[in-house]
Design a protein around this motif. Structure first.
Motif, PDB file in Angstrom:
ATOM      1  N   VAL A 199       0.744  -1.151   0.211  1.00  8.13           N
ATOM      2  CA  VAL A 199      -0.234   0.321   0.125  1.00  8.13           C
ATOM      3  C   VAL A 199       0.494   1.617   0.393  1.00  8.13           C
ATOM      4  CG1 VAL A 199      -2.005   1.477   0.964  1.00  8.13           C
ATOM      5  CG2 VAL A 199      -1.934  -0.975   1.262  1.00  8.13           C
ATOM      6  N   PRO A 200       0.955   1.656  -1.306  1.00 13.83           N
ATOM      7  CA  PRO A 200       1.394   3.309  -1.333  1.00 13.83           C
ATOM      8  C   PRO A 200       0.854   4.585   0.080  1.00 13.83           C
ATOM      9  CG  PRO A 200       0.251   2.836  -3.653  1.00 13.83           C
ATOM     10  CD  PRO A 200       0.088   1.579  -2.723  1.00 13.83           C
ATOM     11  N   ALA A 201       1.253   4.832   0.953  1.00 17.96           N
ATOM     12  CA  ALA A 201       0.062   5.167   1.613  1.00 17.96           C
ATOM     13  C   ALA A 201       0.823   6.677   1.780  1.00 17.96           C
ATOM     14  CB  ALA A 201       0.058   4.594   3.194  1.00 17.96           C
ATOM     15  N   LEU A 202       2.023   6.766   1.757  1.00 17.66           N
ATOM     16  CA  LEU A 202       2.550   8.141   1.219  1.00 17.66           C
ATOM     17  C   LEU A 202       3.593   8.761   0.361  1.00 17.66           C
ATOM     18  CD1 LEU A 202       2.950  10.965   2.460  1.00 17.66           C
ATOM     19  CD2 LEU A 202       5.002  10.435   3.686  1.00 17.66           C
ATOM     20  N   ALA A 203       3.361   9.700  -0.912  1.00 19.93           N
ATOM     21  CA  ALA A 203       3.826   9.167  -2.016  1.00 19.93           C
ATOM     22  C   ALA A 203       5.077  10.509  -1.748  1.00 19.93           C
ATOM     23  CB  ALA A 203       3.258  10.291  -3.063  1.00 19.93           C
ATOM     24  N   PRO A 204       6.013  10.076  -2.577  1.00 22.92           N
ATOM     25  CA  PRO A 204       7.061  11.615  -1.996  1.00 22.92           C
ATOM     26  C   PRO A 204       7.193  12.533  -2.171  1.00 22.92           C
ATOM     27  CG  PRO A 204       7.726   9.847  -4.632  1.00 22.92           C
ATOM     28  CD  PRO A 204       6.285   9.830  -4.207  1.00 22.92           C
ATOM     29  N   THR A 205       7.922  13.074  -1.292  1.00 14.85           N
ATOM     30  CA  THR A 205       7.160  13.730  -0.016  1.00 14.85           C
ATOM     31  C   THR A 205       8.405  15.557   0.252  1.00 14.85           C
ATOM     32  OG1 THR A 205       5.040  13.508   0.698  1.00 14.85           O
ATOM     33  CG2 THR A 205       5.700  14.975   2.262  1.00 14.85           C
ATOM     34  N   ASP A 206       8.134  16.428  -0.289  1.00 17.00           N
ATOM     35  CA  ASP A 206       9.100  17.438  -0.306  1.00 17.00           C
ATOM     36  C   ASP A 206       8.621  18.298   0.666  1.00 17.00           C
ATOM     37  OD1 ASP A 206      11.109  16.898  -1.898  1.00 17.00           O
ATOM     38  OD2 ASP A 206      10.049  17.889  -2.701  1.00 17.00           O
TER      39      ASP A 206
END
Ligand code: ADP
Ligand code: MG
Length: 232
Positions: free
Chosen positions: A22-29
């Motif tokens: 489950v990709p719960a958090l996409a790449p985040t800045d």
């Protein structure tokens, strides 16, 4: 504003392994400076708790780098992460997580257990933290003798007792009626006004708009919004 960020996420992502993954958090800045009050608003399942658990050093991201106070947390041992959290981060959850057979003072003093503070000092600090949240006269009460709002104040006092740099709140008013919730939100605003950095996550847009800076999250993707003051 202090040039050194308190929090810096660079391409931080989390995929729960599953199966299925489950990709719960996409790449985040995300960069947060000392003294900011940031709310993260999103629907149930959007990834709010996932983000908060990463920020609180509870879970490790599966990608990216997380600098806390300029220090890279990815390469840290679990013991150092736990110690950093105990010293610098106060956590408040929707369900207050108080020990039912302990008084308010004892519950708050537990916030210092991992800090090597002698017992007498722990008790003194617990009484001071309870006074700060307006419960100076209820130090001996058990959770069952307190209202929901008072229990959440005890949990906030426990989060504050170690004088953290950051207060992280996950739906702190989710179990409270609206009048009681107002009181708890006013308390959080007061703490921010006194200099604390606050990150609060909520599904309630009205609550989110009390902050200076508002970030929305949808399917694990963060988007900056204009906050109440519209200062950015
Ligand atoms: P929110 O706090 O916004 O309700 P969460 O961060 O708890 O959302 O969850 C984000 C997504 O990740 C959801 O799809 C949820 O089902 C999933 N999820 C959360 N925790 C786990 C886990 N431990 N294992 C697998 N999937 C999870
Ligand atoms: Mg959640």
């Amino acid at each position: 504003m202090n040039p050194e960020p308190l929090i810096r996420l660079e391409q931080v992502a989390l995929t729960y392994p599953g199966p299925p993954p489950v990709p719960a958090l996409a790449p985040t800045d995300l960069t947060i400076h000392p003294g900011e009050y940031v709310t993260v608003v999103g629907r149930s399942g959007s990834g709010k708790s996932t983000l908060l658990n990463i920020l609180g050093l509870i879970d490790r991201p599966t990608a990216g780098s997380y600098l806390f106070g300029g220090v890279d947390t990815a390469t840290m041992s679990q013991a150092r992460r736990t110690s950093l959290r105990a010293r610098r981060i106060g956590l408040v959850f929707q369900a207050f997580h108080l020990l039912s057979h302990r008084t308010a003072e004892e519950n708050v003093a537990l916030g210092l257990l991992y800090r090597g503070v002698p017992r007498g000092e722990r008790q003194q600090a617990a009484r001071e933290a309870l006074a700060r949240v307006g419960l100076g006269d209820r130090t001996r009460a058990l959770p069952i003798e307190l209202s929901g709002g008072e229990r959440q104040r005890v949990a906030i006092a426990r989060a504050l007792v170690g004088r953290p740099a950051l207060l992280l709140c996950d739906e702190p008013t989710g179990n409270l009626d609206s009048t009681t919730a107002e009181g708890v939100l006013d308390l959080i605003t007061e703490l921010h006004d006194a200099g604390l950095t606050v990150i609060m996550i909520t599904h309630d847009r009205g609550i989110a708009e009390r902050a200076q800076r508002l970030v929305s999250i949808t399917d694990g993707v963060l988007t900056e919004q204009l906050g109440r003051a519209g200062t950015r």
